[in-house]
Design a protein around this motif. Structure first.
Motif, PDB file in Angstrom:
ATOM      1  N   ASN A   1       0.824  -1.209   0.000  1.00  0.00           N
ATOM      2  CA  ASN A   1       0.000   0.000   0.000  1.00  0.00           C
ATOM      3  C   ASN A   1       0.861   1.263   0.000  1.00  0.00           C
ATOM      4  O   ASN A   1       0.527   2.259  -0.657  1.00  0.00           O
TER       5      ASN A   1
ATOM      6  N   SER B   1      -3.402   9.267  -1.489  1.00  0.00           N
ATOM      7  CA  SER B   1      -2.307   8.406  -1.020  1.00  0.00           C
ATOM      8  C   SER B   1      -2.508   7.997   0.429  1.00  0.00           C
ATOM      9  O   SER B   1      -2.278   6.830   0.802  1.00  0.00           O
TER      10      SER B   1
ATOM     11  N   VAL C   1       3.906   1.522  -1.231  1.00  0.00           N
ATOM     12  CA  VAL C   1       4.486   1.672  -2.574  1.00  0.00           C
ATOM     13  C   VAL C   1       3.450   2.224  -3.539  1.00  0.00           C
ATOM     14  O   VAL C   1       3.723   3.130  -4.337  1.00  0.00           O
ATOM     15  N   LEU C   2       2.241   1.668  -3.469  1.00  0.00           N
ATOM     16  CA  LEU C   2       1.174   2.158  -4.353  1.00  0.00           C
ATOM     17  C   LEU C   2       0.853   3.633  -4.064  1.00  0.00           C
ATOM     18  O   LEU C   2       0.639   4.425  -4.997  1.00  0.00           O
TER      19      LEU C   2
ATOM     20  N   GLY D   1       3.345  10.363  -6.690  1.00  0.00           N
ATOM     21  CA  GLY D   1       4.262  10.806  -7.732  1.00  0.00           C
ATOM     22  C   GLY D   1       3.535  11.177  -9.014  1.00  0.00           C
ATOM     23  O   GLY D   1       3.892  12.146  -9.697  1.00  0.00           O
ATOM     24  N   ILE D   2       2.502  10.398  -9.347  1.00  0.00           N
ATOM     25  CA  ILE D   2       1.727  10.708 -10.547  1.00  0.00           C
ATOM     26  C   ILE D   2       1.032  12.062 -10.400  1.00  0.00           C
ATOM     27  O   ILE D   2       1.064  12.899 -11.322  1.00  0.00           O
TER      28      ILE D   2
ATOM     29  N   LEU E   1       2.904   5.885  -2.847  1.00  0.00           N
ATOM     30  CA  LEU E   1       3.994   6.713  -3.364  1.00  0.00           C
ATOM     31  C   LEU E   1       3.877   6.883  -4.876  1.00  0.00           C
ATOM     32  O   LEU E   1       4.137   7.968  -5.422  1.00  0.00           O
ATOM     33  N   ILE E   2       3.503   5.784  -5.539  1.00  0.00           N
ATOM     34  CA  ILE E   2       3.344   5.879  -7.000  1.00  0.00           C
ATOM     35  C   ILE E   2       2.224   6.854  -7.352  1.00  0.00           C
ATOM     36  O   ILE E   2       2.363   7.704  -8.241  1.00  0.00           O
ATOM     37  N   VAL E   3       1.094   6.737  -6.627  1.00  0.00           N
ATOM     38  CA  VAL E   3      -0.043   7.629  -6.893  1.00  0.00           C
ATOM     39  C   VAL E   3       0.350   9.079  -6.609  1.00  0.00           C
ATOM     40  O   VAL E   3       0.044   9.996  -7.387  1.00  0.00           O
TER      41      VAL E   3
END
Length: 332
Positions: free
Chosen positions: A25, A80, A27-28, A34-35, A30-32
Motif C-alpha cells: 500500500n 495516497s 508503494v502504491l 508521484g503521478i 507513493l506511485i499515486v
C-alpha cells in the motif's frame, strides 16, 4: 522477566509484520502521489502558457500555476493517505483540513489578506507591469506584482515594497493608464496686458513646440485674478505620458512660452508690496480718518507721501521729545 521479553518481542514482530503488510500500500501510495505531483507540474506549465496570452500576465500565470499545482498535489496526498490507511475517511481529512485552515487563517491573517489582494489585483488589472503609478507619497514604475506585495522603482532609483492589501483598498493614480495625458501650468501676466493677445501668444508657443499633440488641441483659459497677476492656465496633451517625456516636453513648452511673451512685451510680474505709514499720536489717536488701512479719508485730500527715512526720522524726533505713542502700521 522472560515473559516480559517475550511480550515485547511479540509486539515488535507484530509491528514488523504490519509494516510488511502495508508495504504494497505504501508503494502504491507513493506511485499515486508521484503521478499527481507530475500532473501538478504539467498543470502549472499549462496555466502559465494560457495566461501568457494576456498582456502583462507573467506574474498572474506564475501565481495561478502554483495554485493549480499545489491543489493537485493536495488531492494526490489525500488519495495516497487513503491507500495507506484504509480506515481514514475523506470526511475526516476534510474536517482536519478545516480546523487547520481556521488556525492557519488566524495565525497568518495579514499574509493571506495580502495573498488574496494580490490575486485580485492580477485578475482585475487596475495597473500592470511597467505602469507608472502614484500611491500616497510614493511614485514610480511597477516592477513586479507578487503574492505578498507589489514593488515599484522610484524615479530616483529606489525600490518601494507595498503590501497588496494596501494597494487594493486605497486609491492609486495610474499615470500611464491611457495613451494621452494632459499637462497644465499657470502663467501670470500683468493687469495692464491684453489677455486675448497673451492667450494667442501662449497657444502659438505651445503649437510651435515639437511633441505637443494637435488633437486634442491645446488651450489657454483665465483661472484667477491674483494680487499681482492675471493667471492664465496653459493646457496641452502629450504622448506617451511617461515621466521622462513629460518633464522634457514641459521644459520646452514653458521655455517657449516665456520667450514668446517677453519678445512681445507681455509682462511677467512678480509679487509686490506697498507699505503705508500712518501717524498715531496723542493728537490723532481716536481719529478714525487717520487710522484707515488705506489712504486717510476726509475732504478728498491727497495725503502727503513720505519716504521711509522721513517717517523714521519723525518717529525718532517724537521719542526724543518724550512722546512714546508713535506707531506704524503696514499693509501689503
Amino acid at each position: 522477566m522472560n515473559i516480559e521479553i517475550s511480550a515485547a518481542w511479540e509486539k515488535v514482530q507484530g509491528m514488523i509484520n504490519g509494516a510488511i503488510a502495508l508495504l504494497p500500500n505504501v508503494v502504491l501510495a507513493l506511485i499515486v502521489f508521484g503521478i499527481f505531483f507530475a500532473i501538478g507540474g504539467s498543470i502549472r506549465h499549462l496555466v502559465r502558457r494560457l495566461t501568457l496570452k494576456r498582456r502583462h500576465a507573467r506574474n498572474l500565470g506564475l501565481i495561478l500555476g502554483r495554485l493549480a499545482q499545489w491543489s493537485t498535489i493536495l488531492i494526490g496526498l489525500f488519495i495516497s493517505l487513503s491507500i495507506v490507511i484504509p480506515t481514514l475517511r475523506a470526511g475526516d481529512l476534510v474536517q482536519l483540513l478545516g480546523i487547520s485552515g481556521v488556525a492557519i487563517g488566524f495565525a497568518f491573517r495579514d499574509i493571506l489578506q495580502n495573498f488574496l489582494a494580490g490575486i485580485l489585483i492580477l485578475l482585475t488589472e487596475p495597473f500592470q507591469l511597467d505602469d507608472q503609478i502614484i500611491f500616497k507619497d510614493f511614485e514610480g514604475t511597477v516592477e513586479s506584482i507578487q503574492t505578498r506585495a507589489t514593488t515599484i522603482r522610484t524615479y530616483d532609483g529606489r525600490r518601494i515594497v507595498i503590501p497588496n492589501s494596501e494597494l487594493f483598498t486605497n486609491s492609486v493614480t495610474v499615470n500611464t493608464a491611457f495613451e494621452h495625458r494632459r499637462l497644465e501650468y499657470d502663467i501670470g501676466i500683468g493687469y495692464g496686458d491684453d489677455i486675448s493677445e497673451a492667450k494667442q501668444l501662449i497657444l502659438a508657443a505651445i503649437n510651435e513646440t515639437h511633441g505637443v499633440l494637435q488633437s486634442p488641441a491645446p488651450d489657454a483659459i483665465v483661472v484667477g485674478l491674483a494680487e499681482s497677476t492675471v493667471n492664465i492656465r496653459a493646457r496641452w496633451w502629450v504622448k506617451p505620458p511617461r515621466r521622462a517625456e513629460v518633464l522634457d516636453l514641459q521644459d520646452r513648452v514653458l521655455t517657449a512660452i516665456k520667450q514668446k511673451l517677453m519678445e512681445n512685451g507681455i509682462d511677467l510680474p512678480f509679487p509686490t508690496q506697498q507699505i503705508l505709514f500712518h501717524d498715531q499720536t496723542e493728537e490723532t489717536d481716536g481719529d478714525r480718518t487717520r487710522q484707515r488701512e488705506g489712504w486717510p479719508a476726509g475732504k478728498r485730500e491727497v495725503p502727503k507721501v513720505r519716504s521711509i527715512g522721513d517717517s523714521l526720522q519723525k518717529l525718532a524726533e517724537m521719542r526724543s521729545h518724550g512722546d512714546g505713542n508713535g506707531q506704524t502700521r503696514s499693509q501689503r
